[in-house]
Design a protein around this motif. Structure first.
Motif, PDB file in Angstrom:
ATOM      1  N   ASN A  42       0.753  -1.095  -0.088  1.00 43.83           N
ATOM      2  CA  ASN A  42       0.109  -0.057  -0.043  1.00 43.83           C
ATOM      3  C   ASN A  42       0.702   1.218   0.247  1.00 43.83           C
ATOM      4  N   GLN A  85      -6.269   0.062  -2.757  1.00 43.88           N
ATOM      5  CA  GLN A  85      -5.578  -1.415  -2.468  1.00 43.88           C
ATOM      6  C   GLN A  85      -6.706  -2.704  -2.417  1.00 43.88           C
ATOM      7  N   ALA A 105      -3.180  -1.423   3.829  1.00 43.82           N
ATOM      8  CA  ALA A 105      -3.448  -0.137   4.419  1.00 43.82           C
ATOM      9  C   ALA A 105      -4.276   0.044   5.387  1.00 43.82           C
TER      10      ALA A 105
END
Length: 343
Positions: A42, A85, A105
């Protein structure tokens, strides 16, 4: 002790703390030559993430060359956004990957995409920034301990007074856990008071900017609790403001260790440094490969922290490349031997 890297690897392999609901079986070496494993990452905006990606690239290219797996590319989102993501993981599902290794993330926002991957028969292994979806595997260090140990260290030095907390990326598992550990440490040591907080995003340039923005509002600061990648930036912010340098807990980055050595040599400056090794990505890769090979492993695994002390600073700095981080990379054999002991 001639080789710091060897020492860290030995400790990492022999000192895992493993949490498992069921006893796993031994690892096996079944053929995975046709399997495809992808890394979903991420964020790549600091030295830790860049070293992590280099470690992944190094180990997986060798694995592909040896025909252990067919493919092992890495993908990093442009922004640290869970929605982006999640879309990335959705694409990986459509592209037919057999396993996805994730540095997430968010611990929860990716759970829907992760569950879809699991339902499609894809192995999902999260590390560092882990996910909470039960079908996924999780590999991390005790980040709460990393936060608490900073306050314990300050207390062991006989320090007391005002603390500045420099946090990481907002909303990420790692940031939340370290922050909780710091909070618990302060509760345990009431001689400290957190008088300011800033998000340094694990990057020295951001940390310098954000700390500089609040320094004028803060009273005298005794020590700074950090999360890694930010310590050098914090030091530069204090220097630019003409304020005394507090005791700054560091995060194993080369620039931090270099600065620490300079301060130690000039004024006997003392501190401590700790972080998860970027090579955790290589451990996660081999865990994914072994699951595809038929091994049963625990859902939750904890790696040891890599710690640098006043006594090991010179050796650690010597074995860390410029722009890099104190690191450990794992081989297939090391991970297989570890898994084989979990019976």
């Amino acid at each position: 002790m001639k080789n710091r890297q060897f020492t860290l690897r030995t400790v990492a392999v022999s000192c895992f703390l493993v949490l498992a609901a069921q006893a796993p079986t031994a690892a096996i070496a079944a053929d995975t030559a046709t399997k495809k494993i992808a890394l979903s990452n991420n964020f790549a905006g600091n030295s830790w993430r860049q070293t992590m990606l280099k470690s992944w690239d190094k180990i997986t290219k060798d694995a592909v060359a040896k025909r252990i797996v067919a493919q092992a590319p890495s993908f990093t989102t442009a922004e640290n956004q869970a929605t982006e993501q999640a879309a990335q993981i959705q694409n990986m599902i459509l592209q037919g990957y057999d396993a996805i290794v994730v540095n997430a993330a968010s611990p929860t926002a990716l759970n829907g995409a992760v569950k879809k991957a699991c339902d499609a028969g894809i192995v999902v292994v999260s590390f560092d920034g882990i996910v909470t979806e039960p079908c996924a595997y999780r590999i991390a260090v005790d980040f709460k301990k990393l936060g608490e140990m900073q306050i314990d260290y300050f207390a062991s030095r006989g320090l007391k007074g005002n603390l500045l907390e420099v946090r990481g990326l907002a909303g990420v598992f790692v940031d939340d856990e370290i922050h909780q550990g710091i909070t618990e440490g302060v509760k345990k040591h009431p001689e400290f008071k957190i008088v300011g907080s800033a998000h340094g995003n694990w990057t020295q340039t951001v940390a310098q900017k954000e700390v500089s923005a609040i320094l004028s509002t803060l009273p005298a600061v005794t020590a700074v609790a950090t999360q890694g990648g930010d310590g050098y930036g914090v030091a530069q912010a204090f220097k630019a403001a003409g304020r005394p340098t507090p005791v700054i807990f560091l995060g194993n980055r080369h620039d931090e260790l270099t600065w620490w050595k300079e301060q130690r040599d000039a004024s006997k400056y003392q501190t401590m440094s700790a972080s998860i090794a970027p090579g955790a990505s290589t451990f996660a890769f081999w865990v994914a490969q072994q699951i595809l090979a038929g091994a049963k492993v625990p859902k939750d695994m904890k790696l040891p922290l890599s710690v640098v002390t006043q006594q090991t600073l010179d050796e650690s700095l010597k074995n860390t490349e410029a722009g890099g981080v104190v690191n450990v990379e794992y081989s297939q054999k090391e991970v297989m031997n570890f898994l084989a002991k979990l019976k």
